[in-house]
Write a protein that holds these residues in place. Structure first.
Motif, PDB file in Angstrom:
ATOM      1  N   PRO A 109      -7.759   2.733  -5.893  1.00 13.28           N
ATOM      2  CA  PRO A 109      -7.569   2.933  -7.479  1.00 13.28           C
ATOM      3  C   PRO A 109      -6.533   4.179  -7.635  1.00 13.28           C
ATOM      4  N   ILE A 110      -6.541   5.204  -6.724  1.00 13.93           N
ATOM      5  CA  ILE A 110      -5.608   6.100  -6.986  1.00 13.93           C
ATOM      6  C   ILE A 110      -3.883   5.757  -6.457  1.00 13.93           C
ATOM      7  N   VAL A 111      -3.850   4.946  -5.564  1.00 18.44           N
ATOM      8  CA  VAL A 111      -2.566   4.184  -5.186  1.00 18.44           C
ATOM      9  C   VAL A 111      -2.144   3.329  -6.141  1.00 18.44           C
ATOM     10  N   GLY A 167       0.829  -1.222  -0.093  1.00 18.76           N
ATOM     11  CA  GLY A 167      -0.340  -0.012   0.130  1.00 18.76           C
ATOM     12  C   GLY A 167       0.980   1.237   0.120  1.00 18.76           C
ATOM     13  N   GLY A 168       1.815   1.229  -0.807  1.00 17.12           N
ATOM     14  CA  GLY A 168       2.941   2.425  -0.481  1.00 17.12           C
ATOM     15  C   GLY A 168       2.769   3.529  -1.515  1.00 17.12           C
ATOM     16  N   ILE A 206       2.544  -3.912  -3.961  1.00 17.30           N
ATOM     17  CA  ILE A 206       1.465  -4.723  -3.588  1.00 17.30           C
ATOM     18  C   ILE A 206       0.315  -3.425  -3.244  1.00 17.30           C
ATOM     19  N   VAL A 207      -0.681  -3.665  -3.751  1.00 17.11           N
ATOM     20  CA  VAL A 207      -1.805  -2.602  -3.651  1.00 17.11           C
ATOM     21  C   VAL A 207      -3.407  -3.122  -3.750  1.00 17.11           C
ATOM     22  N   GLY A 208      -4.209  -2.827  -3.015  1.00 17.67           N
ATOM     23  CA  GLY A 208      -5.398  -3.135  -2.776  1.00 17.67           C
ATOM     24  C   GLY A 208      -6.253  -2.933  -3.794  1.00 17.67           C
TER      25      GLY A 208
END
Length: 221
Positions: A165-167, A139-140, A159-161
């Motif tokens: 969406p923005i991240v 989530g960086g 790694i992103v959730g």
């Protein structure tokens, strides 16, 4: 060799930082956790990931990047958590120490960065190309690293959730600047904090496999 589990203080960047070190028996690599956005070495999410890495035979170092006094100032102002230059300098200093001091001396080093800490981890990786061997971001905000991303030749896992969406887009933009191998993993149904059932477990498994693949001497996956 038996497991080592100690709390220590580590000089870094002109201050002394607190850290929790766990070294499983016969560990051949170590992962330094780089916290972000008002977090600390007590972060339950990072400790969850750390336990998975320890079970896989990887040593872990969870260190505060701010002193207690700095943490109080940051809680009131929020300024220091976004000072990527300051944080990355301290990460580099921590990398130097854990590479030289027992019981982690000589082990390959990986960095696990969360939130703004991911930017600090990536800047430090570019600053320590011979020492840091792999980076994982949870989530960086790697975009906050800026131009130093172009100095990162190490393999990087982002790694992103899925519900962040923005991240996700910021991570995709950052990928274009990293020179080394990069991979973006989007965790289905997960939000920014990976609070959904099974989301954090997925993060831990992805991080474990990445480090086992890229850190020399790490136990077979």
């Amino acid at each position: 060799m038996t497991d080592v589990e100690v709390s220590v203080t580590i000089p870094a960047g002109g201050v002394v930082l607190e850290a929790d070190v766990v070294v499983p028996a016969s560990a051949h690599a170590v992962v330094l956790f780089v916290h972000g956005s008002g977090s600390s070495r007590l972060s339950p999410r990072n400790r969850h990931v750390a336990r998975e890495l320890q079970r896989a035979g990887l040593a872990t170092v969870l260190a505060d990047l701010l002193t207690p006094e700095e943490d109080r100032v940051d809680a009131a102002t929020g300024r220091m958590r976004f000072d990527i230059g300051l944080l990355s300098e301290r990460v580099s200093a921590l990398v130097d120490r854990i590479g030289k001091d027992e019981p982690t001396r000589g082990l390959d080093i990986g960095l696990f960065g969360a939130s703004t800490g991911a930017a600090a981890a990536l800047v430090a990786a570019g600053d320590r190309p011979e020492t840091v061997k792999a980076v994982v971001s949870r989530g960086g905000r790697p975009d906050l690293a800026g131009d130093p991303l172009r100095l990162v030749h190490q393999p990087v896992l982002l790694i992103v959730g899925e519900r962040d969406p923005i991240v996700i887009e910021l991570n995709r933009e950052a990928m274009d600047k990293v020179v080394g191998e990069t991979r973006l993993e989007i965790v289905p149904g997960a939000s920014h904090l990976f609070e959904e059932p099974g989301a954090l477990e997925t993060v831990a498994e992805l991080a474990r496999d990445w480090f086992l693949r890229h850190l020399a001497g790490a136990p077979a996956g």
